[in-house]
Design a protein around this motif. Structure first.
Motif, PDB file in Angstrom:
ATOM      1  N   ALA A   1       0.831  -1.211   0.000  1.00 15.82           N
ATOM      2  CA  ALA A   1       0.000   0.000   0.000  1.00 15.82           C
ATOM      3  C   ALA A   1       0.867   1.263   0.000  1.00 15.82           C
ATOM      4  O   ALA A   1       0.555   2.228  -0.701  1.00 15.82           O
ATOM      5  N   ALA A   2       1.946   1.245   0.765  1.00 15.27           N
ATOM      6  CA  ALA A   2       2.828   2.416   0.836  1.00 15.27           C
ATOM      7  C   ALA A   2       3.501   2.684  -0.503  1.00 15.27           C
ATOM      8  O   ALA A   2       3.605   3.840  -0.935  1.00 15.27           O
ATOM      9  N   ILE A   3       3.944   1.641  -1.172  1.00 17.92           N
ATOM     10  CA  ILE A   3       4.571   1.808  -2.484  1.00 17.92           C
ATOM     11  C   ILE A   3       3.556   2.378  -3.474  1.00 17.92           C
ATOM     12  O   ILE A   3       3.858   3.301  -4.235  1.00 17.92           O
ATOM     13  N   GLY A   4       2.341   1.843  -3.447  1.00 14.09           N
ATOM     14  CA  GLY A   4       1.297   2.342  -4.340  1.00 14.09           C
ATOM     15  C   GLY A   4       0.949   3.790  -4.054  1.00 14.09           C
ATOM     16  O   GLY A   4       0.791   4.597  -4.968  1.00 14.09           O
ATOM     17  N   ARG A   5       0.839   4.131  -2.782  1.00 14.49           N
ATOM     18  CA  ARG A   5       0.529   5.517  -2.411  1.00 14.49           C
ATOM     19  C   ARG A   5       1.655   6.448  -2.854  1.00 14.49           C
ATOM     20  O   ARG A   5       1.401   7.544  -3.349  1.00 14.49           O
ATOM     21  N   ASP A   6       2.878   6.023  -2.669  1.00 16.17           N
ATOM     22  CA  ASP A   6       4.010   6.856  -3.060  1.00 16.17           C
ATOM     23  C   ASP A   6       4.035   7.079  -4.565  1.00 16.17           C
ATOM     24  O   ASP A   6       4.373   8.155  -5.035  1.00 16.17           O
ATOM     25  N   ALA A   7       3.655   6.056  -5.313  1.00 15.32           N
ATOM     26  CA  ALA A   7       3.673   6.173  -6.770  1.00 15.32           C
ATOM     27  C   ALA A   7       2.538   7.040  -7.303  1.00 15.32           C
ATOM     28  O   ALA A   7       2.679   7.654  -8.364  1.00 15.32           O
ATOM     29  N   HIS A   8       1.422   7.109  -6.574  1.00 12.72           N
ATOM     30  CA  HIS A   8       0.248   7.781  -7.133  1.00 12.72           C
ATOM     31  C   HIS A   8      -0.256   8.980  -6.340  1.00 12.72           C
ATOM     32  O   HIS A   8      -0.810   9.896  -6.918  1.00 12.72           O
ATOM     33  N   GLN A   9      -0.108   8.963  -5.043  1.00 13.02           N
ATOM     34  CA  GLN A   9      -0.612  10.051  -4.207  1.00 13.02           C
ATOM     35  C   GLN A   9       0.379  10.285  -3.085  1.00 13.02           C
ATOM     36  O   GLN A   9       0.702   9.374  -2.344  1.00 13.02           O
ATOM     37  N   ARG A  10       0.821  11.496  -2.927  1.00 11.92           N
ATOM     38  CA  ARG A  10       1.871  11.761  -1.947  1.00 11.92           C
ATOM     39  C   ARG A  10       1.369  12.323  -0.625  1.00 11.92           C
ATOM     40  O   ARG A  10       2.114  12.393   0.322  1.00 11.92           O
TER      41      ARG A  10
ATOM     42  N   LEU B   1      -2.963   3.530   5.346  1.00 11.96           N
ATOM     43  CA  LEU B   1      -3.967   2.719   6.038  1.00 11.96           C
ATOM     44  C   LEU B   1      -5.276   2.667   5.264  1.00 11.96           C
ATOM     45  O   LEU B   1      -5.931   1.615   5.204  1.00 11.96           O
ATOM     46  N   SER B   2      -5.649   3.768   4.641  1.00 11.68           N
ATOM     47  CA  SER B   2      -6.859   3.810   3.830  1.00 11.68           C
ATOM     48  C   SER B   2      -6.750   2.872   2.631  1.00 11.68           C
ATOM     49  O   SER B   2      -7.715   2.210   2.253  1.00 11.68           O
ATOM     50  N   THR B   3      -5.582   2.819   2.037  1.00  5.00           N
ATOM     51  CA  THR B   3      -5.350   1.921   0.901  1.00  5.00           C
ATOM     52  C   THR B   3      -5.227   0.474   1.361  1.00  5.00           C
ATOM     53  O   THR B   3      -5.718  -0.437   0.694  1.00  5.00           O
ATOM     54  N   ALA B   4      -4.595   0.259   2.494  1.00  6.12           N
ATOM     55  CA  ALA B   4      -4.269  -1.095   2.949  1.00  6.12           C
ATOM     56  C   ALA B   4      -5.425  -1.838   3.606  1.00  6.12           C
ATOM     57  O   ALA B   4      -5.474  -3.071   3.539  1.00  6.12           O
ATOM     58  N   TRP B   5      -6.349  -1.119   4.256  1.00  6.82           N
ATOM     59  CA  TRP B   5      -7.328  -1.828   5.090  1.00  6.82           C
ATOM     60  C   TRP B   5      -8.127  -2.892   4.349  1.00  6.82           C
ATOM     61  O   TRP B   5      -8.361  -3.972   4.912  1.00  6.82           O
ATOM     62  N   PRO B   6      -8.554  -2.696   3.093  1.00  2.86           N
ATOM     63  CA  PRO B   6      -9.304  -3.780   2.446  1.00  2.86           C
ATOM     64  C   PRO B   6      -8.453  -5.037   2.252  1.00  2.86           C
ATOM     65  O   PRO B   6      -8.951  -6.163   2.396  1.00  2.86           O
ATOM     66  N   PHE B   7      -7.183  -4.837   1.961  1.00  2.29           N
ATOM     67  CA  PHE B   7      -6.282  -5.974   1.757  1.00  2.29           C
ATOM     68  C   PHE B   7      -5.945  -6.651   3.086  1.00  2.29           C
ATOM     69  O   PHE B   7      -5.854  -7.873   3.159  1.00  2.29           O
ATOM     70  N   LEU B   8      -5.772  -5.857   4.117  1.00  2.74           N
ATOM     71  CA  LEU B   8      -5.534  -6.423   5.447  1.00  2.74           C
ATOM     72  C   LEU B   8      -6.751  -7.226   5.902  1.00  2.74           C
ATOM     73  O   LEU B   8      -6.609  -8.311   6.488  1.00  2.74           O
TER      74      LEU B   8
ATOM     75  N   PRO C   1      -5.854  -2.848 -14.530  1.00  2.00           N
ATOM     76  CA  PRO C   1      -4.406  -2.734 -14.313  1.00  2.00           C
ATOM     77  C   PRO C   1      -4.027  -2.797 -12.824  1.00  2.00           C
ATOM     78  O   PRO C   1      -3.017  -3.400 -12.464  1.00  2.00           O
ATOM     79  N   PHE C   2      -4.851  -2.205 -11.958  1.00  2.00           N
ATOM     80  CA  PHE C   2      -4.572  -2.261 -10.519  1.00  2.00           C
ATOM     81  C   PHE C   2      -4.727  -3.678  -9.992  1.00  2.00           C
ATOM     82  O   PHE C   2      -3.925  -4.136  -9.163  1.00  2.00           O
ATOM     83  N   VAL C   3      -5.717  -4.401 -10.460  1.00  2.00           N
ATOM     84  CA  VAL C   3      -5.915  -5.784 -10.035  1.00  2.00           C
ATOM     85  C   VAL C   3      -4.700  -6.621 -10.434  1.00  2.00           C
ATOM     86  O   VAL C   3      -4.186  -7.418  -9.635  1.00  2.00           O
TER      87      VAL C   3
END
Length: 137
Positions: free
Chosen positions: A32-41, A49-56, A104-106
């Motif tokens: 999630a952190a890598i994805g956030r860094d690549a797309h939203q800073r 945490l917002s990105t990761a919670w569904p996967f967690l 592509p995200f999937v």
């Protein structure tokens, strides 16, 4: 207790289960952190945490539904189950909560989460086999 790619022991030591769950959690957060860094800073911690919670949540459901604590280091079924469960349930939760789910995200999630969750288990297997060989020598 030997670690194999296909066999799972009846129970694992509590510290092994805790470390395996922590490794899965940490690597999902890293994804999630890598994805956030690549797309939203912005919003580093809350954003990750917002990105990761569904996967967690997907990983937690996989762990519980399949009782992965019985053999958390095995590639099969533990590694594959937590990988597929993390991505499938994570994407469903993202869709239900209005977060972006595009092909592509999937694909990226399948590849990255697979590399992370299967990769550390492969390393654990290699270390266990190396230790076993050294004990026999």
């Amino acid at each position: 207790m030997p670690i194999t790619a296909t066999a799972t022991p009846r129970t694992s030591a509590p510290q092994t289960v805790i470390l395996a769950a922590a490794a899965d959690t940490g690597l999902i957060l890293l994804f999630a952190a890598i994805g956030r860094d690549a797309h939203q800073r912005g919003d580093i911690i809350t954003g990750v945490l917002s990105t990761a919670w569904p996967f967690l949540a997907g990983a937690a459901v996989s762990w519980l539904a399949l009782r992965l604590w019985r053999g958390p280091l095995a590639l099969w079924p533990a590694g594959v189950a937590v990988w597929i469960g993390t991505v499938a349930l994570g994407m469903l939760l993202r869709a239900f909560t209005g977060q972006v789910v595009v092909l592509p995200f999937v694909i990226v999630a399948l590849l990255a989460v697979g590399a992370f969750l299967l990769g550390w288990r492969l390393l654990a297997l290699a270390v266990q086999r190396l230790r076993t060989r050294r004990r026999r020598a």
